[in-house]
Design a protein around this motif. Structure first.
Motif, mmCIF file in Angstrom:
data_model
loop_
_atom_site.group_PDB
_atom_site.id
_atom_site.type_symbol
_atom_site.label_atom_id
_atom_site.label_comp_id
_atom_site.label_asym_id
_atom_site.label_seq_id
_atom_site.Cartn_x
_atom_site.Cartn_y
_atom_site.Cartn_z
ATOM 1 N N MET A 1 0.840 -1.185 0.000
ATOM 2 C CA MET A 1 0.000 0.000 0.000
ATOM 3 C C MET A 1 0.882 1.245 0.000
ATOM 4 S SD MET A 1 -2.742 1.073 2.862
ATOM 5 C CE MET A 1 -3.662 2.547 2.743
ATOM 6 N N THR A 2 0.609 2.155 -0.901
ATOM 7 C CA THR A 2 1.357 3.394 -0.987
ATOM 8 C C THR A 2 0.740 4.432 -0.052
ATOM 9 O OG1 THR A 2 1.861 2.946 -3.290
ATOM 10 C CG2 THR A 2 2.124 5.213 -2.550
ATOM 11 N N VAL A 3 1.568 5.103 0.718
ATOM 12 C CA VAL A 3 1.114 6.168 1.608
ATOM 13 C C VAL A 3 1.465 7.491 0.956
ATOM 14 C CG1 VAL A 3 1.357 7.210 3.881
ATOM 15 C CG2 VAL A 3 1.430 4.719 3.640
ATOM 16 N N THR A 4 0.454 8.349 0.776
ATOM 17 C CA THR A 4 0.669 9.650 0.145
ATOM 18 C C THR A 4 0.168 10.759 1.056
ATOM 19 O OG1 THR A 4 -1.460 9.528 -0.978
ATOM 20 C CG2 THR A 4 0.446 8.707 -2.185
ATOM 21 N N PRO A 5 0.754 11.955 0.967
ATOM 22 C CA PRO A 5 0.289 13.082 1.778
ATOM 23 C C PRO A 5 -1.136 13.474 1.405
ATOM 24 C CG PRO A 5 2.423 13.556 0.786
ATOM 25 C CD PRO A 5 1.919 12.298 0.162
ATOM 26 N N ILE A 6 -1.858 13.970 2.375
ATOM 27 C CA ILE A 6 -3.226 14.452 2.176
ATOM 28 C C ILE A 6 -3.255 15.928 2.526
ATOM 29 C CG2 ILE A 6 -5.626 14.256 2.946
ATOM 30 C CD1 ILE A 6 -4.890 11.342 3.790
ATOM 31 N N ASP A 7 -3.758 16.751 1.630
ATOM 32 C CA ASP A 7 -3.923 18.174 1.896
ATOM 33 C C ASP A 7 -5.180 18.344 2.741
ATOM 34 O OD1 ASP A 7 -4.397 20.903 1.931
ATOM 35 O OD2 ASP A 7 -4.132 21.169 -0.227
ATOM 36 N N LEU A 8 -5.015 18.606 4.028
ATOM 37 C CA LEU A 8 -6.158 18.727 4.930
ATOM 38 C C LEU A 8 -7.052 19.915 4.601
ATOM 39 C CD1 LEU A 8 -4.556 17.819 8.377
ATOM 40 C CD2 LEU A 8 -5.999 16.394 6.903
ATOM 41 N N PHE A 9 -6.516 20.907 3.898
ATOM 42 C CA PHE A 9 -7.319 22.067 3.543
ATOM 43 C C PHE A 9 -8.138 21.826 2.279
ATOM 44 C CE2 PHE A 9 -3.949 23.766 6.205
ATOM 45 C CZ PHE A 9 -4.716 24.408 7.171
ATOM 46 N N ALA A 10 -7.889 20.730 1.593
ATOM 47 C CA ALA A 10 -8.630 20.389 0.380
ATOM 48 C C ALA A 10 -9.466 19.122 0.548
ATOM 49 C CB ALA A 10 -7.670 20.213 -0.798
ATOM 50 N N SER A 11 -9.298 18.438 1.679
ATOM 51 C CA SER A 11 -9.973 17.158 1.895
ATOM 52 C C SER A 11 -10.634 17.119 3.262
ATOM 53 C CB SER A 11 -8.965 16.006 1.839
ATOM 54 O OG SER A 11 -8.327 15.955 0.608
ATOM 55 N N PHE A 12 -11.606 16.249 3.390
ATOM 56 C CA PHE A 12 -12.196 15.918 4.673
ATOM 57 C C PHE A 12 -11.727 14.508 5.006
ATOM 58 C CE2 PHE A 12 -15.100 18.966 2.836
ATOM 59 C CZ PHE A 12 -15.403 19.787 3.912
ATOM 60 N N LEU A 13 -11.359 14.280 6.243
ATOM 61 C CA LEU A 13 -11.024 12.920 6.652
ATOM 62 C C LEU A 13 -12.229 12.334 7.365
ATOM 63 C CD1 LEU A 13 -7.365 13.097 8.001
ATOM 64 C CD2 LEU A 13 -8.184 12.490 5.725
ATOM 65 N N ARG A 14 -12.601 11.127 6.963
ATOM 66 C CA ARG A 14 -13.734 10.427 7.567
ATOM 67 C C ARG A 14 -13.177 9.254 8.361
ATOM 68 N NH1 ARG A 14 -15.262 11.032 1.873
ATOM 69 N NH2 ARG A 14 -16.453 12.947 1.791
ATOM 70 N N LEU A 15 -13.504 9.205 9.631
ATOM 71 C CA LEU A 15 -13.020 8.155 10.515
ATOM 72 C C LEU A 15 -14.212 7.292 10.911
ATOM 73 C CD1 LEU A 15 -11.695 11.143 11.311
ATOM 74 C CD2 LEU A 15 -10.190 9.638 12.547
ATOM 75 N N HIS A 16 -14.168 6.017 10.501
ATOM 76 C CA HIS A 16 -15.322 5.160 10.742
ATOM 77 C C HIS A 16 -14.868 3.727 10.972
ATOM 78 C CE1 HIS A 16 -19.464 3.876 10.590
ATOM 79 N NE2 HIS A 16 -19.178 2.996 9.645
ATOM 80 N N GLN A 17 -15.171 3.179 12.132
ATOM 81 C CA GLN A 17 -14.922 1.788 12.482
ATOM 82 C C GLN A 17 -13.535 1.302 12.062
ATOM 83 O OE1 GLN A 17 -18.216 -0.527 11.025
ATOM 84 N NE2 GLN A 17 -19.627 0.388 12.480
ATOM 85 N N GLY A 18 -12.514 1.994 12.552
ATOM 86 C CA GLY A 18 -11.151 1.560 12.316
ATOM 87 C C GLY A 18 -10.565 1.906 10.966
ATOM 88 N N GLU A 19 -11.298 2.666 10.157
ATOM 89 C CA GLU A 19 -10.804 3.065 8.841
ATOM 90 C C GLU A 19 -10.830 4.585 8.723
ATOM 91 O OE1 GLU A 19 -13.268 1.161 5.954
ATOM 92 O OE2 GLU A 19 -12.382 -0.796 6.299
ATOM 93 N N ILE A 20 -9.921 5.107 7.917
ATOM 94 C CA ILE A 20 -9.875 6.536 7.624
ATOM 95 C C ILE A 20 -9.911 6.705 6.115
ATOM 96 C CG2 ILE A 20 -8.564 8.669 7.844
ATOM 97 C CD1 ILE A 20 -7.246 7.447 10.342
ATOM 98 N N HIS A 21 -10.799 7.566 5.642
ATOM 99 C CA HIS A 21 -10.927 7.840 4.207
ATOM 100 C C HIS A 21 -10.820 9.340 3.977
ATOM 101 C CE1 HIS A 21 -12.354 3.752 3.416
ATOM 102 N NE2 HIS A 21 -13.026 3.872 4.551
ATOM 103 N N ALA A 22 -10.173 9.725 2.899
ATOM 104 C CA ALA A 22 -10.087 11.131 2.511
ATOM 105 C C ALA A 22 -11.042 11.361 1.352
ATOM 106 C CB ALA A 22 -8.666 11.496 2.095
ATOM 107 N N GLY A 23 -11.705 12.508 1.365
ATOM 108 C CA GLY A 23 -12.603 12.866 0.278
ATOM 109 C C GLY A 23 -12.704 14.363 0.157
ATOM 110 N N ASN A 24 -13.292 14.829 -0.930
ATOM 111 C CA ASN A 24 -13.375 16.276 -1.134
ATOM 112 C C ASN A 24 -14.730 16.852 -0.744
ATOM 113 O OD1 ASN A 24 -14.910 15.316 -3.210
ATOM 114 N ND2 ASN A 24 -13.685 16.192 -4.845
ATOM 115 N N ARG A 25 -15.613 16.024 -0.179
ATOM 116 C CA ARG A 25 -16.903 16.522 0.288
ATOM 117 C C ARG A 25 -17.129 16.068 1.724
ATOM 118 N NH1 ARG A 25 -21.216 15.008 -4.200
ATOM 119 N NH2 ARG A 25 -20.722 13.017 -3.277
ATOM 120 N N PRO A 26 -17.777 16.926 2.535
ATOM 121 C CA PRO A 26 -18.035 16.537 3.920
ATOM 122 C C PRO A 26 -19.070 15.421 3.988
ATOM 123 C CG PRO A 26 -19.152 18.589 3.418
ATOM 124 C CD PRO A 26 -18.300 18.243 2.213
#
Length: 128
Positions: A1-26
């Motif tokens: 699995m490749t780990v890449t930086p996430i721009d927190l000012f352009a993405s929302f992080l969703r934390l759910h049941q042990g997983e984290i997902h980045a997306g551009n919408r809340p």
């Protein structure tokens, strides 16, 4: 699995049941999972200072990353004053579940919040 930086000012992080997902919408107010949001705020309009935000399902962390902000908590009873908490760079406050809160800026600021958005709502603030 490749780990890449996430721009927190352009993405929302969703934390759910042990997983984290980045997306551009809340997350929508009906969706499950915690949401981490970071944003630049230049004016009070950027932080909807004329509205109370209410998160009935969970506490909310409000953190000032850069700048100076004032976090206001809605009075718990009629006739009481708003509670003001001054946050400077690197500080945070935990807003109790269901307590209305709003932000005003002293300077342009970078802000980060963490909350469970399910059921959250904005309520127009009436001037006291």
């Amino acid at each position: 699995m490749t780990v890449t930086p996430i721009d927190l000012f352009a993405s929302f992080l969703r934390l759910h049941q042990g997983e984290i997902h980045a997306g551009n919408r809340p997350l929508g107010s009906g969706q499950d999972g915690w949401q981490l949001s970071a944003f630049h705020a230049k004016t009070n309009a950027d932080v909807h200072s004329d509205h109370w935000e209410v998160n009935p399902e969970a506490e909310t962390v409000v953190s000032c990353l850069i700048g100076i902000i004032r976090l206001y908590l809605r009075p718990e009873r009629p006739g009481q004053q708003e509670e003001e908490i001054r946050l400077t760079a690197g500080t945070a406050a935990i807003v109790p579940r269901g307590r209305g809160h709003r932000i005003e800026l002293d300077t342009p600021s970078n802000i980060m919040t963490v909350t469970l958005p399910r059921g959250s709502r904005l309520e127009k603030r009436s001037e006291a």
